[in-house]
Design a protein around this motif. Structure first.
Motif, PDB file in Angstrom:
ATOM      1  N   MET A 142       0.832  -1.196   0.000  1.00 37.01           N
ATOM      2  CA  MET A 142       0.000   0.000   0.000  1.00 37.01           C
ATOM      3  C   MET A 142       0.871   1.252   0.000  1.00 37.01           C
ATOM      4  O   MET A 142       0.591   2.223  -0.734  1.00 37.01           O
ATOM      5  CB  MET A 142      -0.917  -0.001   1.227  1.00 37.01           C
ATOM      6  CG  MET A 142      -1.970   1.093   1.220  1.00 37.01           C
ATOM      7  SD  MET A 142      -3.256   0.830  -0.042  1.00 37.01           S
ATOM      8  CE  MET A 142      -4.189  -0.507   0.723  1.00 37.01           C
ATOM      9  N   ALA A 143       1.923   1.238   0.817  1.00 38.15           N
ATOM     10  CA  ALA A 143       2.810   2.396   0.870  1.00 38.15           C
ATOM     11  C   ALA A 143       3.473   2.637  -0.479  1.00 38.15           C
ATOM     12  O   ALA A 143       3.591   3.781  -0.941  1.00 38.15           O
ATOM     13  CB  ALA A 143       3.870   2.196   1.951  1.00 38.15           C
ATOM     14  N   ALA A 144       3.903   1.556  -1.135  1.00 40.27           N
ATOM     15  CA  ALA A 144       4.586   1.692  -2.421  1.00 40.27           C
ATOM     16  C   ALA A 144       3.639   2.206  -3.507  1.00 40.27           C
ATOM     17  O   ALA A 144       4.007   3.089  -4.296  1.00 40.27           O
ATOM     18  CB  ALA A 144       5.174   0.341  -2.838  1.00 40.27           C
ATOM     19  N   GLY A 148       4.037   5.751  -4.913  1.00 37.90           N
ATOM     20  CA  GLY A 148       4.355   5.863  -6.337  1.00 37.90           C
ATOM     21  C   GLY A 148       3.398   6.779  -7.063  1.00 37.90           C
ATOM     22  O   GLY A 148       3.808   7.584  -7.908  1.00 37.90           O
ATOM     23  N   LEU A 149       2.111   6.667  -6.718  1.00 39.30           N
ATOM     24  CA  LEU A 149       1.121   7.558  -7.328  1.00 39.30           C
ATOM     25  C   LEU A 149       1.405   8.998  -6.951  1.00 39.30           C
ATOM     26  O   LEU A 149       1.326   9.906  -7.794  1.00 39.30           O
ATOM     27  CB  LEU A 149      -0.288   7.162  -6.871  1.00 39.30           C
ATOM     28  CG  LEU A 149      -1.438   8.020  -7.412  1.00 39.30           C
ATOM     29  CD1 LEU A 149      -1.567   7.854  -8.927  1.00 39.30           C
ATOM     30  CD2 LEU A 149      -2.759   7.635  -6.740  1.00 39.30           C
ATOM     31  N   GLY A 150       1.779   9.224  -5.687  1.00 42.12           N
ATOM     32  CA  GLY A 150       2.108  10.580  -5.249  1.00 42.12           C
ATOM     33  C   GLY A 150       3.317  11.138  -5.961  1.00 42.12           C
ATOM     34  O   GLY A 150       3.348  12.316  -6.340  1.00 42.12           O
ATOM     35  N   SER A 151       4.324  10.290  -6.177  1.00 43.77           N
ATOM     36  CA  SER A 151       5.526  10.743  -6.891  1.00 43.77           C
ATOM     37  C   SER A 151       5.206  11.095  -8.330  1.00 43.77           C
ATOM     38  O   SER A 151       5.722  12.065  -8.889  1.00 43.77           O
ATOM     39  CB  SER A 151       6.596   9.650  -6.844  1.00 43.77           C
ATOM     40  OG  SER A 151       6.998   9.394  -5.514  1.00 43.77           O
ATOM     41  N   GLY A 155       2.407  14.516  -5.701  1.00 41.94           N
ATOM     42  CA  GLY A 155       1.866  14.465  -4.346  1.00 41.94           C
ATOM     43  C   GLY A 155       0.390  14.806  -4.308  1.00 41.94           C
ATOM     44  O   GLY A 155      -0.181  15.308  -5.274  1.00 41.94           O
ATOM     45  N   LEU A 156      -0.231  14.480  -3.170  1.00 39.73           N
ATOM     46  CA  LEU A 156      -1.629  14.836  -2.946  1.00 39.73           C
ATOM     47  C   LEU A 156      -1.649  16.229  -2.339  1.00 39.73           C
ATOM     48  O   LEU A 156      -1.157  16.445  -1.238  1.00 39.73           O
ATOM     49  CB  LEU A 156      -2.284  13.811  -2.013  1.00 39.73           C
ATOM     50  CG  LEU A 156      -2.297  12.375  -2.549  1.00 39.73           C
ATOM     51  CD1 LEU A 156      -2.731  11.401  -1.462  1.00 39.73           C
ATOM     52  CD2 LEU A 156      -3.204  12.267  -3.764  1.00 39.73           C
ATOM     53  N   ASN A 157      -2.214  17.162  -3.064  1.00 41.02           N
ATOM     54  CA  ASN A 157      -2.077  18.575  -2.711  1.00 41.02           C
ATOM     55  C   ASN A 157      -2.924  19.004  -1.518  1.00 41.02           C
ATOM     56  O   ASN A 157      -2.585  19.962  -0.833  1.00 41.02           O
ATOM     57  CB  ASN A 157      -2.423  19.441  -3.926  1.00 41.02           C
ATOM     58  CG  ASN A 157      -1.437  19.212  -5.065  1.00 41.02           C
ATOM     59  OD1 ASN A 157      -0.239  19.087  -4.838  1.00 41.02           O
ATOM     60  ND2 ASN A 157      -1.947  19.140  -6.284  1.00 41.02           N
TER      61      ASN A 157
END
Length: 222
Positions: A142-144, A148-151, A155-157
């Motif tokens: 989940m963290a990855a 990864g989506l955030g990178s 990021g989630l603004n």
């Protein structure tokens, strides 16, 4: 024209929701301890029994997604500091649940019109919840995926975007468990108690094997 290094993709709300649903399904779908328990419960007790088992995983996925979405660094630090303890607890839980299946006498027959509802099966929810949140693979996965989506997107603004992603992950996980429970419940009436006993034994052995792997990996192969 090729994208240059550092180029970020801006996701729309719809795309963010779809990404979250996809993450939820991908995290739930691989055959592991929780899938084994959901299948066994759905075979023995029908749709609501399977769904109750899945709901524990849904809650666990929601917690992991929230931690990853709101503080990806925190989950990495916690995982690094307590990975041995997490694996130990998860391994013991798996072995305990597996042994319980091995010694439990299967009961397949449920009178027509009297199949129990969700409330009667809520006792399984804490079990699958703890199996999910103590699974190092689920935590790191989940963290990855969210990291990864955030990178990728920069990021989630906002907190709203993070919350929307978490709810979407929960929705995707729920879709998987609804579908799996319905599928198994549909075919369960073709099974005999002898076959159910075999399923219980296989499920129990698989859970014990998962637990032993966690214990060995945490304390022998490090």
């Amino acid at each position: 024209m090729p994208l240059q290094a550092g180029t970020q993709i801006v996701l729309s709300t719809v795309q963010l929701v779809l990404a979250g649903i996809g993450i939820g399904i991908v995290m739930a779908a691989p055959i592991g301890p929780v899938n084994v328990l959901v299948i066994q419960r759905a075979v023995a007790g029908g749709f609501w029994a399977g769904l109750a088992a899945g709901l524990g995983a849904v809650l666990g996925d929601g917690i992991l997604a929230a931690i990853a979405a709101f503080s990806i660094r925190a989950i990495s630090d916690v995982m690094a500091a307590h990975s041995g303890a997490i694996q130990f607890v998860g391994g013991l839980l798996l072995i305990a649940f597996g042994f319980a299946l091995l010694v439990t006498k299967p009961a397949l027959t449920i009178p027509v019109g009297k199949e129990s509802g969700l409330v009667e099966h809520t006792g399984i929810i804490p079990q699958t919840f703890f199996l999910t949140v103590t699974n190092p693979g689920a935590i790191l996965g989940m963290a990855a995926m969210i990291g990864g989506l955030g990178s990728l997107t920069g990021g989630l603004n906002t907190s709203l975007e993070a919350l929307l992603l978490v709810l979407s992950v929960v929705g995707g996980s729920l879709v998987w468990w609804l579908g799996l429970s319905e599928l198994i419940a549909t075919i369960r009436h073709k099974l005999t108690e002898g076959r159910l006993k075999l399923i219980n034994r296989i499920a129990g052995l698989v859970l014990c094997a998962f637990g032993l792997i966690l214990l060995l990996d945490g304390f022998i192969f490090r």
